[in-house]
Design an enzyme around this catalytic site. Structure first.
Site, PDB file in Angstrom:
ATOM      1  CE1 TYR A   1      10.323  76.500  36.283  1.00 28.84           C
ATOM      2  CE2 TYR A   1      12.111  78.102  36.267  1.00 28.84           C
ATOM      3  CZ  TYR A   1      11.087  77.446  36.936  1.00 28.84           C
ATOM      4  OH  TYR A   1      10.843  77.740  38.262  1.00 28.84           O
TER       5      TYR A   1
ATOM      6  CB  THR B   1      12.618  71.795  46.144  1.00 27.60           C
ATOM      7  OG1 THR B   1      12.815  72.223  44.778  1.00 27.60           O
ATOM      8  CG2 THR B   1      12.340  72.996  47.024  1.00 27.60           C
TER       9      THR B   1
ATOM     10  CG  ASP C   1      -3.452  68.101  37.305  1.00 28.96           C
ATOM     11  OD1 ASP C   1      -3.022  69.222  36.948  1.00 28.96           O
ATOM     12  OD2 ASP C   1      -3.160  67.052  36.716  1.00 28.96           O
TER      13      ASP C   1
ATOM     14  CE  LYS D   1       8.002  79.219  37.763  1.00 33.04           C
ATOM     15  NZ  LYS D   1       6.914  79.190  38.757  1.00 33.04           N
TER      16      LYS D   1
ATOM     17  CG  ASN E   1       4.461  76.169  45.664  1.00 34.04           C
ATOM     18  OD1 ASN E   1       5.593  76.645  45.722  1.00 34.04           O
ATOM     19  ND2 ASN E   1       4.244  74.848  45.713  1.00 34.04           N
TER      20      ASN E   1
HETATM   21  N1  LIG Z   1      13.340  74.887  43.146  1.00 32.49           N
HETATM   22  C1  LIG Z   1      13.760  76.031  42.602  1.00 32.49           C
HETATM   23  O1  LIG Z   1      14.979  76.234  42.388  1.00 32.49           O
HETATM   24  C2  LIG Z   1      12.792  77.131  42.286  1.00 32.49           C
HETATM   25  C3  LIG Z   1      13.285  78.420  42.079  1.00 32.49           C
HETATM   26  C4  LIG Z   1      12.396  79.462  41.788  1.00 32.49           C
HETATM   27  C5  LIG Z   1      11.044  79.187  41.701  1.00 32.49           C
HETATM   28  N2  LIG Z   1      10.597  77.897  41.905  1.00 32.49           N
HETATM   29  C6  LIG Z   1       9.171  77.673  41.798  1.00 32.49           C
HETATM   30  O2  LIG Z   1       8.698  77.299  43.087  1.00 32.49           O
HETATM   31  C7  LIG Z   1       7.530  76.483  42.943  1.00 32.49           C
HETATM   32  C8  LIG Z   1       7.696  75.221  43.781  1.00 32.49           C
HETATM   33  O3  LIG Z   1       8.773  74.476  43.232  1.00 32.49           O
HETATM   34  P1  LIG Z   1       9.584  73.396  44.078  1.00 32.49           P
HETATM   35  O4  LIG Z   1      11.004  73.777  43.984  1.00 32.49           O
HETATM   36  O5  LIG Z   1       8.960  73.172  45.390  1.00 32.49           O
HETATM   37  O6  LIG Z   1       9.374  72.135  43.118  1.00 32.49           O
HETATM   38  P2  LIG Z   1       9.123  70.603  43.449  1.00 32.49           P
HETATM   39  O7  LIG Z   1       9.846  70.216  44.676  1.00 32.49           O
HETATM   40  O8  LIG Z   1       9.405  69.877  42.172  1.00 32.49           O
HETATM   41  O9  LIG Z   1       7.552  70.571  43.758  1.00 32.49           O
HETATM   42  C9  LIG Z   1       6.659  70.924  42.747  1.00 32.49           C
HETATM   43  C10 LIG Z   1       5.261  70.907  43.318  1.00 32.49           C
HETATM   44  O10 LIG Z   1       4.352  71.278  42.283  1.00 32.49           O
HETATM   45  C11 LIG Z   1       3.351  70.282  42.188  1.00 32.49           C
HETATM   46  N3  LIG Z   1       2.798  70.178  40.850  1.00 32.49           N
HETATM   47  C12 LIG Z   1       3.445  70.005  39.680  1.00 32.49           C
HETATM   48  N4  LIG Z   1       2.559  69.952  38.663  1.00 32.49           N
HETATM   49  C13 LIG Z   1       1.326  70.109  39.214  1.00 32.49           C
HETATM   50  C14 LIG Z   1       0.017  70.164  38.705  1.00 32.49           C
HETATM   51  N5  LIG Z   1      -0.244  70.016  37.390  1.00 32.49           N
HETATM   52  N6  LIG Z   1      -1.020  70.366  39.567  1.00 32.49           N
HETATM   53  C15 LIG Z   1      -0.787  70.515  40.883  1.00 32.49           C
HETATM   54  N7  LIG Z   1       0.435  70.435  41.447  1.00 32.49           N
HETATM   55  C16 LIG Z   1       1.475  70.249  40.607  1.00 32.49           C
HETATM   56  C17 LIG Z   1       4.050  68.999  42.614  1.00 32.49           C
HETATM   57  O11 LIG Z   1       3.087  68.036  42.941  1.00 32.49           O
HETATM   58  P3  LIG Z   1       3.348  66.439  42.738  1.00 32.49           P
HETATM   59  O12 LIG Z   1       3.955  65.966  44.033  1.00 32.49           O
HETATM   60  O13 LIG Z   1       1.987  65.893  42.465  1.00 32.49           O
HETATM   61  O14 LIG Z   1       4.288  66.278  41.571  1.00 32.49           O
HETATM   62  C18 LIG Z   1       4.844  69.512  43.803  1.00 32.49           C
HETATM   63  O15 LIG Z   1       4.015  69.651  44.923  1.00 32.49           O
HETATM   64  C19 LIG Z   1       7.375  76.238  41.441  1.00 32.49           C
HETATM   65  O16 LIG Z   1       6.450  77.148  40.907  1.00 32.49           O
HETATM   66  C20 LIG Z   1       8.762  76.525  40.897  1.00 32.49           C
HETATM   67  O17 LIG Z   1       8.725  76.893  39.528  1.00 32.49           O
HETATM   68  C21 LIG Z   1      11.426  76.888  42.209  1.00 32.49           C
END
Ligand SMILES: NC(=O)c1ccc[n+]([C@@H]2O[C@H](COP(=O)([O-])OP(=O)(O)OC[C@H]3O[C@@H](n4cnc5c(N)ncnc54)[C@H](OP(=O)(O)O)[C@@H]3O)[C@@H](O)[C@H]2O)c1
Length: 242
Positions: free
Chosen positions: A143, A178, A54, A147, A77
């Protein structure tokens, strides 16, 4: 930087973009991938090493650094989004969680792993950012704030770690398909494509990876007039209110 034979740690590697990144690193020839996760799941693949992490927990960050002394590529990530506007949020809870996870977490990881990357020859540190590191979407206000802060971290630490040979990469994207965006009805990039572009960026020694069409579009718009860009944002916001 070569991905082949690299030793990678991906935070939040259990699902979403993190999972796609883990698979992309393996496909690109990484020797070992530590899959950081709050709930680690064992894998039959000997190259995968689940690790309980975490990123908001300082003891777990320190333990991960102790356990992963061979890392050559760190990918920050893990992230969260509360999908709240600044004024419309009912409390500070979501905003605090975003700062803890999207800014303080990557900062703690960078501090803990910078000496490890140095010891292992420099390597790379990748921070997963967003187009909302460049502009504020009112409906994702807090958010965006987190960022922006992560972009500042990326830019600052890039300067700091250059001398030790660590390449610091900021990866940008708009919506990715996602769990984070299940409630969003808008075009979304595939996590597999985003991950592939990030891998390519590491290979090419890029400092910035625009990993989808949206990030290219927003960057081009911001390179024009920031004022005009915000006029559009304001118009969209105003229209959504009526
Ligand atoms: N989806 C988008 O549209 C988008 C766009 C631009 C950037 N991003 C960025 O891309 C990255 C990945 O996002 P995603 O879309 O894959 O989101 P997601 O599907 O919601 O997955 C988030 C991931 O982060 C983990 N996480 C959250 N809080 C945590 C903590 N305190 N310690 C360790 N792990 C933690 C979650 O683990 P758990 O399974 O334990 O919850 C999960 O593995 C993020 O940084 C997000 O801000 C996303």
């Amino acid at each position: 930087m070569e991905i082949k034979d690299s030793i990678v740690l991906v935070t939040g590697g259990n699902r979403g973009l993190g999972k796609a990144l883990v698979e992309a690193f393996l496909a690109a020839g990484a020797r070992k991938v530590y899959v950081g996760s709050r709930t680690p799941i064992e894998s039959a693949d000997p190259r995968l090493h689940p690790i309980k992490l975490d990123i908001t927990n300082e003891q777990e960050v320190a333990a991960a650094a102790q356990a992963c002394q061979d890392v050559t590529i760190l990918v920050n990530n893990a992230g969260v989004a509360s999908f709240a506007s600044y004024a419309g949020a009912s409390s500070l809870h979501g905003a605090r969680q975003e700062m803890e996870t999207n800014y303080f977490g990557p900062l703690a990881m960078a501090q803990a792993f910078a000496p490890i990357l140095k010891k292992n020859g420099g390597g790379a540190l990748v921070n997963m950012l967003s187009v909302l590191s460049w502009f504020t979407s009112p409906s994702l206000g807090s958010y965006s704030g987190s960022k922006y802060a992560a972009l500042s971290l990326t830019e600052g630490i890039r300067v700091e770690l250059r001398a030790q040979g660590t390449r610091v990469i900021g990866a940008f994207a708009g919506y990715i398909d996602t769990d984070m965006t299940t409630k969003i009805n808008a075009p979304k990039a595939s996590p597999v494509d985003v991950a592939a572009n990030i891998i390519e960026g590491i290979r090419n020694d890029s400092e910035e990876v625009l990993s989808d069409q949206s990030s290219h579009r927003v960057r081009a718009a911001l390179d024009g007039s920031r004022k005009a860009f915000y006029q559009n944002i304001q118009q969209e916001w105003d229209n959504a209110q009526h």
